[in-house]
Each structure stands twice: as C-alpha cells, then as structure tokens.
Design a protein around this motif. Structure first.
Motif, PDB file in Angstrom:
ATOM      1  N   VAL A 152      51.829  65.114  35.800  1.00 21.05           N
ATOM      2  CA  VAL A 152      51.513  65.580  34.448  1.00 21.05           C
ATOM      3  C   VAL A 152      50.031  65.396  34.188  1.00 21.05           C
ATOM      4  O   VAL A 152      49.464  64.337  34.500  1.00 21.05           O
ATOM      5  CB  VAL A 152      52.320  64.812  33.373  1.00 21.05           C
ATOM      6  CG1 VAL A 152      51.883  65.245  31.972  1.00 21.05           C
ATOM      7  CG2 VAL A 152      53.817  65.038  33.548  1.00 21.05           C
ATOM      8  N   THR A 178      53.788  62.366  26.423  1.00 17.89           N
ATOM      9  CA  THR A 178      54.265  62.199  27.795  1.00 17.89           C
ATOM     10  C   THR A 178      54.788  60.797  28.047  1.00 17.89           C
ATOM     11  O   THR A 178      55.889  60.611  28.587  1.00 17.89           O
ATOM     12  CB  THR A 178      53.132  62.510  28.792  1.00 17.89           C
ATOM     13  OG1 THR A 178      52.694  63.866  28.603  1.00 17.89           O
ATOM     14  CG2 THR A 178      53.599  62.331  30.226  1.00 17.89           C
ATOM     15  N   VAL A 220      50.717  60.573  36.325  1.00 20.76           N
ATOM     16  CA  VAL A 220      50.291  61.126  35.034  1.00 20.76           C
ATOM     17  C   VAL A 220      48.803  60.868  34.864  1.00 20.76           C
ATOM     18  O   VAL A 220      48.342  59.729  35.053  1.00 20.76           O
ATOM     19  CB  VAL A 220      51.053  60.470  33.864  1.00 20.76           C
ATOM     20  CG1 VAL A 220      50.540  61.005  32.525  1.00 20.76           C
ATOM     21  CG2 VAL A 220      52.557  60.701  33.992  1.00 20.76           C
TER      22      VAL A 220
END
Length: 202
Positions: free
Chosen positions: A62, A72, A87
């Motif tokens: 992400v 998130t 992420v």
C-alpha cells in the motif's frame, strides 16, 4: 505476476491525484490499483470496511498519502489475515495531527475535517503490524496547516516530521517536499519502490 500496489489518496483530494505516483510504480514493474473514499462526508469507518475487502483479495503493498495512511493502518490493525506485506505512508500524521487539533478549536475550520476529525487528531500509539510500515516525511513548509498546528520543528506545511514517526515502524525517511508536493516527488517514488522491494528506504 507483478507485485500489486494499492494507492490511497488523502483528505480533500480525488483518487486521480495518485496517478503520477502510480505511473512511476508501473514503470518499476508494479501492478497498481487506486482506492477512493470520502473521508470528510462518510467518515473513515466506511472507508476502512471497503479497504479491508479490497486488500483481502490477494497479496499487496500500500502507498498512502496523509489521511489515507491512517485509514490504511486502521483497516489493518488487528486483522493479521489481510495479506498486506508493506505499507508506505507519505506525510501521514501517524501519531496524530496537531493541525487537526488546532482546526477543531475553531468551528468553521473543524467543519472542513468532517467525520475524519477524530482519526486525524488521535493517530496511533505504535504499529504492531501486520505488514512492514515505512513513513516518508516532508520538510518544505508550504501549506496552511502550520497556521493551525503551531509547529516548532520541521514540517511539510500540514504535518510535522515528528508526527510521521511511529514506534514499531520498519523505517523512516525525510525529503525536501511539501505535503502535496511529495505526490509528485521522484525521490518519494524512488524511496517507496525501494521499500516495497527491500523493506527499507535504501
């Protein structure tokens, strides 16, 4: 099969703002998808539910900007079954936003945050996973956030560098970019690609 990256925009921005960064990721061999949400009018809760469904479809990384990073982490927290590997947050106030706190002291400004206000101001205490977390902060102070945040140290115009550091993260980087400018920063793109490949900002 190309590694999958889901890109998530910040507050007040359309999903198309992630197009430049998506193009850089595709050039590096990643398959990109964009997640769109309405943080102000519908709130993070609605976005979190839909994002969990999207991320559960298969292994992914992400790349999230600002509020998108908080959405998130909220979606992943306590959900170890979601197959997110890494992420990268761009200018996300992971420890809570001083600018959001300042805006909430003024009713006319608080309305601009809508239902995202609580998550923006609260942030997180630490990151336990799942997934490795990297955060990129900016130091070009162009933006109105500093009017409300009263920053004393380095900031990107909306978020202080200190607000982007979270215990438990894998790595942290600082670049010369403004809060929105990092979405078009070759250095930010290079760092994100390195983190997705190696788990560190090389």
């Amino acid at each position: 099969m190309s590694p999958r990256v889901v890109l998530i925009h910040g507050i007040w921005m359309p999903a198309t703002v992630m197009a430049w960064m998506a193009a850089r990721l595709r050039e590096a061999g990643f398959a990109c998808e964009t997640f769109s949400y309405h943080g102000v009018t519908r709130g993070p809760e609605e976005a979190v539910g839909r994002l969990r469904e999207m991320l559960s479809a298969g292994p992914a990384h992400v790349l999230a900007h600002s509020l998108g990073g908080l959405v998130t982490l909220e979606a992943l927290r306590g959900q170890p079954q979601i197959p997110v590997e890494r992420v990268v947050c761009l200018g996300s106030p992971l420890r809570g936003s001083g600018a959001a706190h300042g805006m909430r002291q003024r009713p006319w400004a608080a309305a601009m945050l809508g239902q995202a206000a609580d998550l923006l101001e609260r942030g997180f205490e630490r990151w336990p996973g799942p997934g490795e977390l990297g955060s990129i902060a900016g130091t070009l102070p162009h933006g109105l956030g500093h009017v409300f945040g009263g920053f004393r140290d380095e900031h990107d115009g909306s978020v202080a560098v200190a607000e982007t550091r979270l215990p438990g993260m894998a790595d942290h980087a600082v670049i010369r970019a403004s809060h929105s400018g990092m979405l078009f920063s070759p250095e930010a793109a290079r760092l994100a690609i390195a983190f997705f490949r190696e788990g560190r900002f090389l």
